[in-house]
Scaffold this motif. Structure first.
Motif, PDB file in Angstrom:
ATOM      1  N   GLY A 127      17.996   4.279  -4.450  1.00 38.32           N
ATOM      2  CA  GLY A 127      18.697   5.645  -4.002  1.00 38.32           C
ATOM      3  C   GLY A 127      18.579   6.598  -5.204  1.00 38.32           C
ATOM      4  N   ASP A 128      17.681   6.342  -6.114  1.00 39.16           N
ATOM      5  CA  ASP A 128      17.314   7.288  -7.164  1.00 39.16           C
ATOM      6  C   ASP A 128      16.025   7.976  -7.028  1.00 39.16           C
ATOM      7  OD1 ASP A 128      15.291   5.100  -7.613  1.00 39.16           O
ATOM      8  OD2 ASP A 128      15.954   4.700  -9.712  1.00 39.16           O
ATOM      9  N   GLY A 129      15.476   8.070  -5.770  1.00 42.81           N
ATOM     10  CA  GLY A 129      14.526   8.836  -5.475  1.00 42.81           C
ATOM     11  C   GLY A 129      13.044   8.304  -5.936  1.00 42.81           C
ATOM     12  N   ALA A 130      13.151   7.072  -6.179  1.00 35.79           N
ATOM     13  CA  ALA A 130      11.991   6.306  -6.681  1.00 35.79           C
ATOM     14  C   ALA A 130      10.985   6.003  -5.865  1.00 35.79           C
ATOM     15  CB  ALA A 130      12.432   4.956  -7.516  1.00 35.79           C
ATOM     16  N   GLY A 131      10.879   5.260  -5.167  1.00 33.24           N
ATOM     17  CA  GLY A 131       9.932   5.336  -4.237  1.00 33.24           C
ATOM     18  C   GLY A 131       8.349   5.120  -4.776  1.00 33.24           C
ATOM     19  N   SER A 132       7.323   5.396  -4.015  1.00 33.36           N
ATOM     20  CA  SER A 132       5.904   5.447  -4.425  1.00 33.36           C
ATOM     21  C   SER A 132       5.851   6.602  -5.628  1.00 33.36           C
ATOM     22  CB  SER A 132       5.028   5.900  -3.372  1.00 33.36           C
ATOM     23  OG  SER A 132       5.125   4.794  -2.481  1.00 33.36           O
ATOM     24  N   ASP A 133       5.385   6.074  -6.714  1.00 31.57           N
ATOM     25  CA  ASP A 133       5.292   7.054  -7.685  1.00 31.57           C
ATOM     26  C   ASP A 133       4.352   8.223  -7.780  1.00 31.57           C
ATOM     27  OD1 ASP A 133       6.444   7.653 -10.309  1.00 31.57           O
ATOM     28  OD2 ASP A 133       5.861   5.696 -11.042  1.00 31.57           O
ATOM     29  N   VAL A 134       4.967   9.581  -8.114  1.00 31.41           N
ATOM     30  CA  VAL A 134       4.242  10.743  -7.931  1.00 31.41           C
ATOM     31  C   VAL A 134       4.159  11.246  -9.614  1.00 31.41           C
ATOM     32  CG1 VAL A 134       4.410  12.983  -7.312  1.00 31.41           C
ATOM     33  CG2 VAL A 134       5.066  11.188  -5.688  1.00 31.41           C
ATOM     34  N   ASP A 135       3.083  11.743  -9.958  1.00 31.42           N
ATOM     35  CA  ASP A 135       2.872  12.386 -11.218  1.00 31.42           C
ATOM     36  C   ASP A 135       2.801  14.018 -10.977  1.00 31.42           C
ATOM     37  OD1 ASP A 135       2.141  13.019 -13.810  1.00 31.42           O
ATOM     38  OD2 ASP A 135       0.330  11.809 -13.573  1.00 31.42           O
ATOM     39  N   CYS A 136       3.905  14.438 -11.394  1.00 31.68           N
ATOM     40  CA  CYS A 136       4.134  15.689 -11.124  1.00 31.68           C
ATOM     41  C   CYS A 136       3.554  16.537 -12.453  1.00 31.68           C
ATOM     42  CB  CYS A 136       5.651  16.294 -11.120  1.00 31.68           C
ATOM     43  SG  CYS A 136       6.272  15.747  -9.412  1.00 31.68           S
ATOM     44  N   GLY A 141       0.851  -1.253   0.095  1.00 30.33           N
ATOM     45  CA  GLY A 141      -0.023  -0.079  -0.087  1.00 30.33           C
ATOM     46  C   GLY A 141       0.933   1.339  -0.068  1.00 30.33           C
ATOM     47  N   GLU A 142       0.177   2.268   0.398  1.00 24.69           N
ATOM     48  CA  GLU A 142       0.654   3.720   0.128  1.00 24.69           C
ATOM     49  C   GLU A 142       1.899   4.117   1.196  1.00 24.69           C
ATOM     50  OE1 GLU A 142      -2.114   6.949   0.835  1.00 24.69           O
ATOM     51  OE2 GLU A 142      -3.196   5.671   1.902  1.00 24.69           O
ATOM     52  N   ASN A 143       2.000   3.251   2.135  1.00 29.64           N
ATOM     53  CA  ASN A 143       2.799   3.468   3.322  1.00 29.64           C
ATOM     54  C   ASN A 143       4.117   2.751   3.083  1.00 29.64           C
ATOM     55  OD1 ASN A 143       1.365   5.597   4.412  1.00 29.64           O
ATOM     56  ND2 ASN A 143       0.293   4.161   5.493  1.00 29.64           N
ATOM     57  N   ALA A 144       4.293   2.007   1.985  1.00 29.41           N
ATOM     58  CA  ALA A 144       5.538   1.219   1.592  1.00 29.41           C
ATOM     59  C   ALA A 144       6.797   1.881   1.393  1.00 29.41           C
ATOM     60  CB  ALA A 144       5.371   0.437   0.243  1.00 29.41           C
ATOM     61  N   PRO A 145       8.006   1.711   2.085  1.00 27.64           N
ATOM     62  CA  PRO A 145       9.008   2.463   1.959  1.00 27.64           C
ATOM     63  C   PRO A 145       9.538   2.659   0.632  1.00 27.64           C
ATOM     64  CG  PRO A 145       9.603   0.233   2.665  1.00 27.64           C
ATOM     65  CD  PRO A 145       8.234   0.396   2.649  1.00 27.64           C
ATOM     66  N   ALA A 146      10.279   3.698   0.296  1.00 29.85           N
ATOM     67  CA  ALA A 146      10.672   3.852  -1.114  1.00 29.85           C
ATOM     68  C   ALA A 146      11.964   2.914  -1.230  1.00 29.85           C
ATOM     69  CB  ALA A 146      11.347   5.297  -0.968  1.00 29.85           C
ATOM     70  N   GLU A 147      12.176   2.587  -2.745  1.00 26.59           N
ATOM     71  CA  GLU A 147      13.311   1.776  -2.971  1.00 26.59           C
ATOM     72  C   GLU A 147      14.243   2.565  -3.628  1.00 26.59           C
ATOM     73  OE1 GLU A 147      11.349  -1.071  -5.639  1.00 26.59           O
ATOM     74  OE2 GLU A 147      10.004  -1.794  -4.269  1.00 26.59           O
ATOM     75  N   ALA A 152      14.027  13.333  -0.439  1.00 27.43           N
ATOM     76  CA  ALA A 152      15.151  14.497  -0.990  1.00 27.43           C
ATOM     77  C   ALA A 152      16.115  14.125  -1.881  1.00 27.43           C
ATOM     78  CB  ALA A 152      15.491  15.576   0.102  1.00 27.43           C
ATOM     79  N   THR A 153      16.712  15.117  -2.422  1.00 28.66           N
ATOM     80  CA  THR A 153      17.896  14.699  -3.218  1.00 28.66           C
ATOM     81  C   THR A 153      18.975  15.404  -2.705  1.00 28.66           C
ATOM     82  OG1 THR A 153      16.614  14.890  -5.393  1.00 28.66           O
ATOM     83  CG2 THR A 153      18.908  15.099  -5.508  1.00 28.66           C
ATOM     84  N   PHE A 154      20.126  14.707  -2.333  1.00 24.91           N
ATOM     85  CA  PHE A 154      21.405  15.273  -1.549  1.00 24.91           C
ATOM     86  C   PHE A 154      22.602  15.134  -2.455  1.00 24.91           C
ATOM     87  CE2 PHE A 154      18.800  13.617   1.832  1.00 24.91           C
ATOM     88  CZ  PHE A 154      19.131  14.029   2.870  1.00 24.91           C
ATOM     89  N   ARG A 161      22.645   5.347   4.799  1.00 28.77           N
ATOM     90  CA  ARG A 161      21.435   5.678   5.214  1.00 28.77           C
ATOM     91  C   ARG A 161      20.658   6.450   4.147  1.00 28.77           C
ATOM     92  NH1 ARG A 161      19.362   8.553  10.629  1.00 28.77           N
ATOM     93  NH2 ARG A 161      17.208   8.404  10.375  1.00 28.77           N
ATOM     94  N   ILE A 162      21.189   7.525   3.582  1.00 25.56           N
ATOM     95  CA  ILE A 162      20.743   8.335   2.583  1.00 25.56           C
ATOM     96  C   ILE A 162      20.046   7.574   1.484  1.00 25.56           C
ATOM     97  CG2 ILE A 162      20.946   9.931   0.589  1.00 25.56           C
ATOM     98  CD1 ILE A 162      22.918  11.230   2.680  1.00 25.56           C
ATOM     99  N   ASP A 163      20.907   6.515   0.923  1.00 22.10           N
ATOM    100  CA  ASP A 163      20.623   5.571  -0.151  1.00 22.10           C
ATOM    101  C   ASP A 163      19.418   4.656   0.497  1.00 22.10           C
ATOM    102  OD1 ASP A 163      20.506   4.114  -2.328  1.00 22.10           O
ATOM    103  OD2 ASP A 163      21.882   2.640  -1.355  1.00 22.10           O
ATOM    104  N   ALA A 164      19.636   3.920   1.740  1.00 27.50           N
ATOM    105  CA  ALA A 164      18.693   2.771   2.237  1.00 27.50           C
ATOM    106  C   ALA A 164      17.392   3.481   2.335  1.00 27.50           C
ATOM    107  CB  ALA A 164      19.299   2.365   3.381  1.00 27.50           C
ATOM    108  N   GLU A 165      16.969   4.825   2.658  1.00 28.55           N
ATOM    109  CA  GLU A 165      15.901   5.340   2.917  1.00 28.55           C
ATOM    110  C   GLU A 165      15.176   5.878   1.803  1.00 28.55           C
ATOM    111  OE1 GLU A 165      16.024   7.433   6.758  1.00 28.55           O
ATOM    112  OE2 GLU A 165      16.846   5.813   7.892  1.00 28.55           O
ATOM    113  N   GLY A 166      15.693   5.700   0.501  1.00 32.22           N
ATOM    114  CA  GLY A 166      14.939   6.210  -0.680  1.00 32.22           C
ATOM    115  C   GLY A 166      15.245   7.587  -1.231  1.00 32.22           C
ATOM    116  N   HIS A 167      16.304   8.116  -0.498  1.00 31.29           N
ATOM    117  CA  HIS A 167      16.500   9.513  -0.965  1.00 31.29           C
ATOM    118  C   HIS A 167      17.562   9.414  -2.293  1.00 31.29           C
ATOM    119  CE1 HIS A 167      14.765  11.021   2.506  1.00 31.29           C
ATOM    120  NE2 HIS A 167      15.623  10.188   3.249  1.00 31.29           N
TER     121      HIS A 167
END
Length: 288
Positions: free
Chosen positions: A79-88, A71-77, A120-122, A139-145
């Motif tokens: 280190g490329d900022g992918a995660g749950s998809d967003v349509d900007c 569901g929607e609270n799944a962690p991002a995957e 975020a992007t670091f 950690r930045i990478d592991a947490e989906g940033h």
């Protein structure tokens, strides 16, 4: 040399638009600039189709939360900022970026971003940062940033020999890859200073260049309230916010910034999410 669709505007009138061919400060060499909205609009049809398919799958996952998927609270995957998809293309997006870390403040910042479910992007420095704090990079990478390049030692790329400029970028690339197994696709030139030669080097290294539209000038003040005020006054849709996690007033300002941005209807994303369905194009300068 033919231009890509995202940088096709070469007329004088085109110079007035966000998508343009720009004269470099250093002389007559040119480099290509585009805005996030124009990059999205010029995305190849195959990329658009793939994006729409991911959004549909993401929607199905949310509808099935607790039954067939996370569901929607799944962690991002990744280190490329992918995660749950967003349509900007539809959402009122703004990209959040941090320069010059990691630092002793980064873990606290990551705690805040995790709590607020924001990525975020670091744009990281190598010397005395990546090389001293590999755990924070992991950690930045592991947490989906999103992992990004701000050079090895913050030299102004337009003022040094091209071979040295290439080393400044490639050394950071190698260090991040050694720590995470991933290689950044984005870079921010120190002080935002680029030219045709820097763009050529960036293209060779597979790096797109990312400038900004919002700056709190947090290198001038530790006043968190002032940093918050400056960010909120400048933020517009498709903007790119520049902050630094190395300064003491910045991280304490982040919760208030995020709270107010969400209140104003913004979706806070990484740079790559802001550009999607377009992919960052090596050598291109992205500027809102």
């Amino acid at each position: 040399m033919p231009k890509t669709p995202a940088a096709r505007s070469t007329s004088i009138a085109g110079l007035l638009t966000a998508t343009s061919l720009v004269l470099a400060v250093s002389g007559c060499a040119t480099y290509d600039v585009t805005a996030p909205a124009d990059a999205r609009a010029d995305a190849p049809a195959a990329a658009v189709k793939e994006k729409d398919a991911r959004l549909a799958a993401d929607a199905d996952g949310k509808n099935g939360a607790g039954k067939n998927g996370p569901g929607e609270n799944a962690p991002a995957e990744g280190g490329d900022g992918a995660g749950s998809d967003v349509d900007c293309r539809k959402a009122k997006c703004v990209a959040l970026t941090f320069d010059a870390g990691p630092s002793e403040n980064t873990d606290r910042l990551l705690d805040i971003l995790k709590k607020e479910q924001v990525h975020a992007t670091f744009f990281m420095l190598g010397k005395n940062h990546v090389d001293k704090r590999p755990a924070e990079v992991k950690r930045i990478d592991a947490e989906g940033h999103e992992l990004a390049n701000h050079t090895w030692s913050h030299q102004i790329l337009t003022e040094i020999d091209p071979a040295e400029a290439k080393r400044e970028l490639s050394r950071l690339q190698d260090a991040v890859h050694k720590i995470t197994g991933k290689t950044p696709r984005l870079m921010r030139p120190p002080q935002g200073r680029t030219d045709g030669e820097v763009s050529r080097i960036s293209k060779e290294l597979g790096l797109a260049q990312v400038l900004w539209s919002v700056t709190a000038k947090d290198y001038q003040t530790n006043d968190s309230a002032l940093i918050t005020k400056r960010v909120l006054e400048q933020t517009r849709r498709d903007g790119i916010i520049l902050l630094h996690d190395i300064y003491q007033g910045t991280v304490p300002a982040v919760p208030g910034i995020l709270k107010e941005l969400k209140k104003r209807g913004y979706t806070v994303v990484t740079v790559s999410q802001l550009l999607s369905p377009a992919q960052p194009e090596p050598g291109m300068v992205y500027r809102p």
